[in-house]
Write a protein that holds these residues in place. Structure first.
Motif, PDB file in Angstrom:
ATOM      1  N   SER A  21       4.190   4.714   2.133  1.00 29.04           N
ATOM      2  CA  SER A  21       3.526   3.834   1.169  1.00 29.04           C
ATOM      3  C   SER A  21       2.977   2.601   1.882  1.00 29.04           C
ATOM      4  N   VAL A  22       2.315   1.743   1.117  1.00 31.39           N
ATOM      5  CA  VAL A  22       1.787   0.495   1.677  1.00 31.39           C
ATOM      6  C   VAL A  22       2.902  -0.419   2.182  1.00 31.39           C
ATOM      7  N   LEU A  23       4.129  -0.214   1.724  1.00 30.76           N
ATOM      8  CA  LEU A  23       5.235  -1.056   2.187  1.00 30.76           C
ATOM      9  C   LEU A  23       5.578  -0.791   3.648  1.00 30.76           C
ATOM     10  N   ASP A  24       5.017   0.259   4.239  1.00 31.74           N
ATOM     11  CA  ASP A  24       5.256   0.531   5.654  1.00 31.74           C
ATOM     12  C   ASP A  24       4.475  -0.407   6.565  1.00 31.74           C
ATOM     13  N   VAL A  25       3.517  -1.138   6.027  1.00 32.71           N
ATOM     14  CA  VAL A  25       2.778  -2.130   6.806  1.00 32.71           C
ATOM     15  C   VAL A  25       3.541  -3.454   6.713  1.00 32.71           C
ATOM     16  N   PRO A  26       4.012  -3.999   7.842  1.00 37.58           N
ATOM     17  CA  PRO A  26       4.837  -5.223   7.793  1.00 37.58           C
ATOM     18  C   PRO A  26       4.159  -6.360   7.032  1.00 37.58           C
ATOM     19  N   GLY A  27       4.949  -7.020   6.192  1.00 37.36           N
ATOM     20  CA  GLY A  27       4.458  -8.168   5.442  1.00 37.36           C
ATOM     21  C   GLY A  27       3.777  -7.846   4.137  1.00 37.36           C
ATOM     22  N   VAL A  28       3.516  -6.558   3.877  1.00 40.52           N
ATOM     23  CA  VAL A  28       2.812  -6.152   2.668  1.00 40.52           C
ATOM     24  C   VAL A  28       3.812  -5.890   1.550  1.00 40.52           C
ATOM     25  N   GLY A  29       3.470  -6.318   0.334  1.00 40.94           N
ATOM     26  CA  GLY A  29       4.319  -6.098  -0.826  1.00 40.94           C
ATOM     27  C   GLY A  29       3.527  -5.554  -1.994  1.00 40.94           C
ATOM     28  N   LEU A  30       4.205  -4.807  -2.869  1.00 46.13           N
ATOM     29  CA  LEU A  30       3.559  -4.230  -4.046  1.00 46.13           C
ATOM     30  C   LEU A  30       4.473  -4.416  -5.248  1.00 46.13           C
ATOM     31  N   GLY A 190      -0.897   5.367  -6.968  1.00 46.59           N
ATOM     32  CA  GLY A 190      -0.444   6.276  -5.919  1.00 46.59           C
ATOM     33  C   GLY A 190      -0.604   5.620  -4.568  1.00 46.59           C
ATOM     34  N   THR A 191       0.306   5.907  -3.653  1.00 47.68           N
ATOM     35  CA  THR A 191       0.219   5.307  -2.320  1.00 47.68           C
ATOM     36  C   THR A 191       0.820   6.251  -1.285  1.00 47.68           C
ATOM     37  N   ALA A 202      -2.208   2.530   5.610  1.00 42.14           N
ATOM     38  CA  ALA A 202      -1.724   2.964   4.294  1.00 42.14           C
ATOM     39  C   ALA A 202      -2.817   2.794   3.253  1.00 42.14           C
ATOM     40  N   VAL A 203      -2.714   3.593   2.199  1.00 39.33           N
ATOM     41  CA  VAL A 203      -3.689   3.570   1.106  1.00 39.33           C
ATOM     42  C   VAL A 203      -2.946   3.374  -0.213  1.00 39.33           C
ATOM     43  N   LEU A 204      -3.516   2.520  -1.067  1.00 42.04           N
ATOM     44  CA  LEU A 204      -3.041   2.337  -2.435  1.00 42.04           C
ATOM     45  C   LEU A 204      -4.204   2.661  -3.364  1.00 42.04           C
ATOM     46  N   LEU A 205      -3.968   3.536  -4.339  1.00 44.59           N
ATOM     47  CA  LEU A 205      -5.010   3.925  -5.282  1.00 44.59           C
ATOM     48  C   LEU A 205      -4.611   3.603  -6.710  1.00 44.59           C
ATOM     49  N   LEU A 206      -5.607   3.233  -7.505  1.00 38.12           N
ATOM     50  CA  LEU A 206      -5.504   3.192  -8.963  1.00 38.12           C
ATOM     51  C   LEU A 206      -6.450   4.283  -9.453  1.00 38.12           C
ATOM     52  N   THR A 207      -5.885   5.439  -9.872  1.00 38.71           N
ATOM     53  CA  THR A 207      -6.701   6.627 -10.143  1.00 38.71           C
ATOM     54  C   THR A 207      -6.996   6.779 -11.623  1.00 38.71           C
ATOM     55  N   ASN A 208      -8.282   6.986 -11.921  1.00 38.19           N
ATOM     56  CA  ASN A 208      -8.731   7.083 -13.313  1.00 38.19           C
ATOM     57  C   ASN A 208     -10.074   7.818 -13.336  1.00 38.19           C
ATOM     58  N   PHE A 209     -10.143   8.955 -12.641  1.00 38.85           N
ATOM     59  CA  PHE A 209     -11.444   9.595 -12.413  1.00 38.85           C
ATOM     60  C   PHE A 209     -11.328  11.117 -12.558  1.00 38.85           C
ATOM     61  N   GLU A 318      -5.957  11.284   0.041  1.00 38.34           N
ATOM     62  CA  GLU A 318      -5.783  12.552  -0.676  1.00 38.34           C
ATOM     63  C   GLU A 318      -4.365  12.668  -1.240  1.00 38.34           C
ATOM     64  N   GLU A 319      -3.377  12.293  -0.432  1.00 37.18           N
ATOM     65  CA  GLU A 319      -1.996  12.384  -0.903  1.00 37.18           C
ATOM     66  C   GLU A 319      -1.708  11.374  -2.005  1.00 37.18           C
ATOM     67  N   ALA A 320      -2.294  10.181  -1.909  1.00 40.36           N
ATOM     68  CA  ALA A 320      -2.068   9.158  -2.930  1.00 40.36           C
ATOM     69  C   ALA A 320      -2.603   9.594  -4.293  1.00 40.36           C
ATOM     70  N   VAL A 321      -3.717  10.340  -4.310  1.00 41.46           N
ATOM     71  CA  VAL A 321      -4.219  10.875  -5.577  1.00 41.46           C
ATOM     72  C   VAL A 321      -3.159  11.746  -6.223  1.00 41.46           C
ATOM     73  N   LEU A 322      -2.593  12.663  -5.448  1.00 43.06           N
ATOM     74  CA  LEU A 322      -1.590  13.585  -5.989  1.00 43.06           C
ATOM     75  C   LEU A 322      -0.329  12.850  -6.428  1.00 43.06           C
TER      76      LEU A 322
END
Length: 353
Positions: A21-30, A190-191, A202-209, A318-322
């Motif tokens: 997830s995006v939390l694997d990047v140091p200093g990043v929070g969600l 999804g992330t 890392a990728v964070l998605l807000l999916t609505n498509f 692609e994985e974040a969509v799923l």
């Protein structure tokens, strides 16, 4: 609910980070605030709410030491404040806030207040928070302003608290993803992450498509092989906000190139970026920092050195969509509108076959 990998669905060949997830990047929070309630319409109540806000903290000191940033648009039927300044200056100074279309202004106001409280000098320098949206009106009563400033503050506080966590963040029908639908199923947050040598992307998605028959899962044209579901009015193809963050030393131009690759990950999942859909992507780099005048503190990666990061973005997107779909339960919203979970016996049986 389980993520794609927990169901045996592995996307790509690159290794993931510890939480994928995006939390694997140091200093990043969600962090998320989910607004889910069933009340009568005003004046008796506040109506049916399936909405919320999600906050991605890039770096706690991003105002004083901006992070490189850049963006790309696949289809522009959407809104993201701060997108133009990221492209012009190649940097970002605030967290990224995600919410529903009609509440973007309310979240923007709260984001400005949060910035002012943390850095009073913002009043003399002016800051443009990054706030992006997707339309959740299929499940959420958007005639009521369901998100409050306190909701935004709570999501921001949760994002700060999540930094360094060894546990994956909540995904699916949480925060801004509460009322979203994807490929005719329930979508949302999804992330996923990939490691590239000593760095993580890392990728964070807000999916609505997307629409149901277009869905592809790990190369399997699932959507074309499933029977149609009749559960009230169909959800029209909507939008996707895609955020890329890496600790590799990349500048604003490279961030824009990373952001553009999110579209390739969406295409692998079946997206064709419909006319009314807003696929808006932003990339951020925390491994290289800027002073207030935009001067970098080190040399940036460029050229072919970016190729492994590009590959990581495509796989993670692609994985974040799923993950946004498999982790979301079936959700009933306003007027009985329903978004079915992708984690269903029919889909799982098809994938096993």
């Amino acid at each position: 609910m389980p993520r794609a990998r927990e169901l045996g669905i592995v996307i790509g060949a690159m290794p993931t980070g510890p939480t994928n997830s995006v939390l694997d990047v140091p200093g990043v929070g969600l962090g998320h605030t989910t607004v889910h309630r069933d009340e009568p319409a005003p004046p008796e109540g506040r109506g049916v709410a399936r909405t919320g806000v999600s906050v991605l903290v890039l770096a706690e000191d991003a105002y004083r030491r901006p992070v490189p940033a850049g963006g790309a648009v696949l289809n522009g039927a959407g809104e993201c404040t701060g997108f133009l300044t990221a492209g012009e200056w190649g940097s970002a100074e605030t967290p990224v806030y995600l919410t529903s279309t009609m509440q973007l202004g309310r979240v923007y106001d709260a984001a400005c207040e949060i910035a002012l409280e943390a850095h009073p000098e913002v009043a003399d320098d002016v800051v443009i928070p990054v706030v992006a949206e997707c339309d959740d009106s299929h499940l959420n009563d958007c005639r009521r302003m369901q998100v409050t400033g306190d909701d935004v503050r709570a999501a921001h506080a949760a994002a700060l608290a999540s930094r360094g966590s060894a546990e994956p963040p909540e995904q699916g029908a949480v925060g801004a993803g509460t009322g979203m639908s994807c490929f005719g199923f329930k979508g949302g947050i999804g992330t996923a992450s990939r490691t590239v040598g000593d760095h993580t992307v890392a990728v964070l998605l807000l999916t609505n498509f997307g629409v149901r028959e277009e869905l592809v899962v790990a190369g399997t044209p699932v959507g074309r092989q499933l029977p149609p579901v009749v559960s009230g009015p169909a959800k029209p193809a909507g939008s996707c906000i895609g955020l890329v963050v890496t600790d590799a030393p990349v500048d604003g131009a490279a961030c824009a190139r990373l952001a553009r690759r999110v579209g390739l990950g969406l295409a692998r999942s079946g997206s064709v970026a419909h006319h009314g859909s807003g696929e808006i992507f932003l990339g951020f780099g925390t491994g290289l920092r800027l002073d207030r005048d935009g001067t970098p503190d080190r040399t940036a990666l460029g050229g072919r050195a970016l190729d492994p990061l590009f590959a990581g973005v495509v796989e993670a997107a692609e994985e974040a969509v799923l993950d946004s779909m498999f982790t979301s339960p079936t959700t009933v919203g306003r007027d009985g509108h329903t978004s079915e979970s992708l984690h269903s016996p029919g889909v799982l049986a098809l994938l096993r076959r």
